[in-house]
Scaffold this motif. Sequence first.
Motif, PDB file in Angstrom:
ATOM      1  N   ASP A 151     -23.840   5.137 -14.407  1.00  0.00           N
ATOM      2  CA  ASP A 151     -23.402   6.360 -13.725  1.00  0.00           C
ATOM      3  C   ASP A 151     -21.968   6.209 -13.227  1.00  0.00           C
ATOM      4  N   ARG A 152     -21.675   5.036 -12.680  1.00  0.00           N
ATOM      5  CA  ARG A 152     -20.319   4.807 -12.189  1.00  0.00           C
ATOM      6  C   ARG A 152     -19.305   4.843 -13.330  1.00  0.00           C
ATOM      7  N   ALA A 153     -19.674   4.328 -14.501  1.00  0.00           N
ATOM      8  CA  ALA A 153     -18.774   4.381 -15.649  1.00  0.00           C
ATOM      9  C   ALA A 153     -18.442   5.829 -16.004  1.00  0.00           C
ATOM     10  N   ARG A 154     -19.429   6.706 -15.931  1.00  0.00           N
ATOM     11  CA  ARG A 154     -19.166   8.118 -16.234  1.00  0.00           C
ATOM     12  C   ARG A 154     -18.261   8.753 -15.184  1.00  0.00           C
ATOM     13  N   GLU A 155     -18.444   8.366 -13.923  1.00  0.00           N
ATOM     14  CA  GLU A 155     -17.563   8.876 -12.867  1.00  0.00           C
ATOM     15  C   GLU A 155     -16.125   8.411 -13.089  1.00  0.00           C
ATOM     16  N   ILE A 156     -15.963   7.140 -13.426  1.00  0.00           N
ATOM     17  CA  ILE A 156     -14.629   6.616 -13.699  1.00  0.00           C
ATOM     18  C   ILE A 156     -14.006   7.355 -14.878  1.00  0.00           C
ATOM     19  N   GLY A 157     -14.786   7.564 -15.931  1.00  0.00           N
ATOM     20  CA  GLY A 157     -14.275   8.271 -17.095  1.00  0.00           C
ATOM     21  C   GLY A 157     -13.816   9.677 -16.769  1.00  0.00           C
ATOM     22  N   ALA A 158     -14.585  10.378 -15.945  1.00  0.00           N
ATOM     23  CA  ALA A 158     -14.215  11.737 -15.567  1.00  0.00           C
ATOM     24  C   ALA A 158     -12.909  11.748 -14.778  1.00  0.00           C
ATOM     25  N   LEU A 159     -12.764  10.786 -13.862  1.00  0.00           N
ATOM     26  CA  LEU A 159     -11.526  10.709 -13.082  1.00  0.00           C
ATOM     27  C   LEU A 159     -10.338  10.398 -13.987  1.00  0.00           C
ATOM     28  N   LEU A 160     -10.500   9.419 -14.882  1.00  0.00           N
ATOM     29  CA  LEU A 160      -9.412   9.050 -15.791  1.00  0.00           C
ATOM     30  C   LEU A 160      -9.019  10.222 -16.674  1.00  0.00           C
ATOM     31  N   GLU A 161      -9.984  10.894 -17.239  1.00  0.00           N
ATOM     32  CA  GLU A 161      -9.675  11.997 -18.150  1.00  0.00           C
ATOM     33  C   GLU A 161      -8.984  13.144 -17.418  1.00  0.00           C
ATOM     34  N   GLU A 162      -9.440  13.444 -16.204  1.00  0.00           N
ATOM     35  CA  GLU A 162      -8.819  14.524 -15.431  1.00  0.00           C
ATOM     36  C   GLU A 162      -7.364  14.192 -15.116  1.00  0.00           C
ATOM     37  N   ARG A 163      -7.123  12.980 -14.627  1.00  0.00           N
ATOM     38  CA  ARG A 163      -5.761  12.598 -14.265  1.00  0.00           C
ATOM     39  C   ARG A 163      -4.862  12.503 -15.497  1.00  0.00           C
ATOM     40  N   LEU A 164      -5.366  11.925 -16.573  1.00  0.00           N
ATOM     41  CA  LEU A 164      -4.554  11.802 -17.786  1.00  0.00           C
ATOM     42  C   LEU A 164      -4.259  13.159 -18.409  1.00  0.00           C
ATOM     43  N   ALA A 165      -5.217  14.083 -18.326  1.00  0.00           N
ATOM     44  CA  ALA A 165      -4.971  15.434 -18.832  1.00  0.00           C
ATOM     45  C   ALA A 165      -3.861  16.114 -18.040  1.00  0.00           C
ATOM     46  N   ALA A 166      -3.845  15.892 -16.732  1.00  0.00           N
ATOM     47  CA  ALA A 166      -2.782  16.479 -15.911  1.00  0.00           C
ATOM     48  C   ALA A 166      -1.429  15.893 -16.281  1.00  0.00           C
ATOM     49  N   ILE A 167      -1.394  14.586 -16.525  1.00  0.00           N
ATOM     50  CA  ILE A 167      -0.129  13.950 -16.930  1.00  0.00           C
ATOM     51  C   ILE A 167       0.309  14.471 -18.294  1.00  0.00           C
ATOM     52  N   SER A 168      -0.628  14.576 -19.233  1.00  0.00           N
ATOM     53  CA  SER A 168      -0.273  15.027 -20.582  1.00  0.00           C
ATOM     54  C   SER A 168       0.183  16.470 -20.615  1.00  0.00           C
ATOM     55  N   SER A 169      -0.266  17.276 -19.650  1.00  0.00           N
ATOM     56  CA  SER A 169       0.178  18.678 -19.613  1.00  0.00           C
ATOM     57  C   SER A 169       1.667  18.783 -19.316  1.00  0.00           C
ATOM     58  N   ARG A 170       2.218  17.721 -18.712  1.00  0.00           N
ATOM     59  CA  ARG A 170       3.647  17.680 -18.411  1.00  0.00           C
ATOM     60  C   ARG A 170       4.429  16.809 -19.382  1.00  0.00           C
ATOM     61  N   ASP A 171       3.711  16.017 -20.176  1.00  0.00           N
ATOM     62  CA  ASP A 171       4.390  15.054 -21.044  1.00  0.00           C
ATOM     63  C   ASP A 171       3.745  15.064 -22.426  1.00  0.00           C
ATOM     64  N   PRO A 172       4.384  15.714 -23.395  1.00  0.00           N
ATOM     65  CA  PRO A 172       3.790  15.828 -24.731  1.00  0.00           C
ATOM     66  C   PRO A 172       3.769  14.517 -25.506  1.00  0.00           C
ATOM     67  N   ARG A 173       4.306  13.459 -24.931  1.00  0.00           N
ATOM     68  CA  ARG A 173       4.228  12.157 -25.613  1.00  0.00           C
ATOM     69  C   ARG A 173       2.816  11.593 -25.582  1.00  0.00           C
TER      70      ARG A 173
END
Length: 451
Positions: free
Chosen positions: A350-372
């Motif tokens: 369960d904790r792995a899924r929570e970590i994954g959700a946090l990582l994906e949310e934060r990385l998606a926010a970064i990628s929305s500003r950085d097309p690299r």
Amino acid sequence: MASSMLPLLVGGPDLPQERCIATGTLPGPASRAILARRERAVSSALATAMPFAAVAAGGGVVIDADGNSLIDLGSGIAVTSVGNADPAVARAVAEQAARLTHACAMLSPYESYVAVAEALNRLTPGEHDKRTVLFSTGAEAVENAVKVARAYTGRSAVVAFENAYHGRTNLTMALTAKARPYKAGFGPFTPDVYRAPASDPFRDGLTGADAAARAIDHIERHVGVEDLAAVVIEPIQGEGGFIVPAPGFLEALAAWSRAQGVVFIADEVQTGFARTGTMFASEQFGIVPDVIATAKGIAGGLPLAAVTGRAEIMNAPAAGGLGGTFGGNPVACAAALATIDAYETGGLADRAREIGALLEERLAAISSRDPRIGDIRGRGAMIAAELVDPATGAPDAALAKRLAAACVQRGVILLTCGTYGNVIRFLPPLTIGDELLDDALDVIARELTSL
């Protein structure tokens, strides 16, 4: 943390969970001294990715020889999933070491080996009758899985896939796709190993059904099935770039293998043991491997690996055909039992899924500003960001290398991977806290913007 106090330092979850580079830059003087000794004593062929010498770790941090505290996004490459120096694991190791450090399972049985085998037979996918043999490393497990398949089928050919990584022994180098640094200069390799196209949704755009049809057609035309013993595949490719196959790819490949009497081997060395949000990644794709190879996260940091599979397959080699002096060492088995208990009772999937959700949310926010950031993918606490030239989509390995180097100087351990070396991979301990993860991602965002 003064370096003079470091000999008294004890790892584990009680370490301060903070990022701190007290020396300003890495390596500090104590690490420099160790690295200089290393250069004089250790083969240069054993490369190292980090500019510091570790002395303690726990929770989500690693402490270096100068007292610097770095956020751990690597877990020793997916090994310390339950946290470094986990107290229950450490107790189990100490108690076992005080009783019996080695017996050799080929000479006399001992209960902890049997208990680990029983646990793996119970936990791995499928309700069929299973058997397990223990080894020391992931490469050793994969190699023995192939040996078992060949003994069972009486066939010799083996198929692996594009972007695959399976180890550094002669056979597993043959199975591994990437030439440098893993294969260059080490040939010739084990014969009768063939490579088929994999599913890579970001780069090939194929559905799982189409990718499977392409792979099966390739195998039937270029290898043939009459002498095919096994198909070996990572459910999510690790060193190849954390590539998650398109839905239906693995299912179709497993069904075809079953119909052809070919042993379907899942290499879950990196994906196993709650890392992807289930005990094994195969579960997420609805597949039941005939044989599964595991290692890394199995024993809380001690060297242990396993091959688990259908009883009739695992019993096919002649008595004495499998083994190894250190495979299933009693101390490693004790650590494994404590580690498996932590996975089962500590809610770590369960904790792995929570970590994954946090990582994906934060990385998606970064990628929305950085097309690299061309792609974000993975499952659970096994997430990757692929860095590309935004104009062409070409892999940008240089950017990945610069980003990892910049982040470690700011106190974040960041690993790269991928066939082209352009993928940033996230493999934090499942014991890491959200505050540390957020801090690490803040650092990554700032450093990426500056590059």
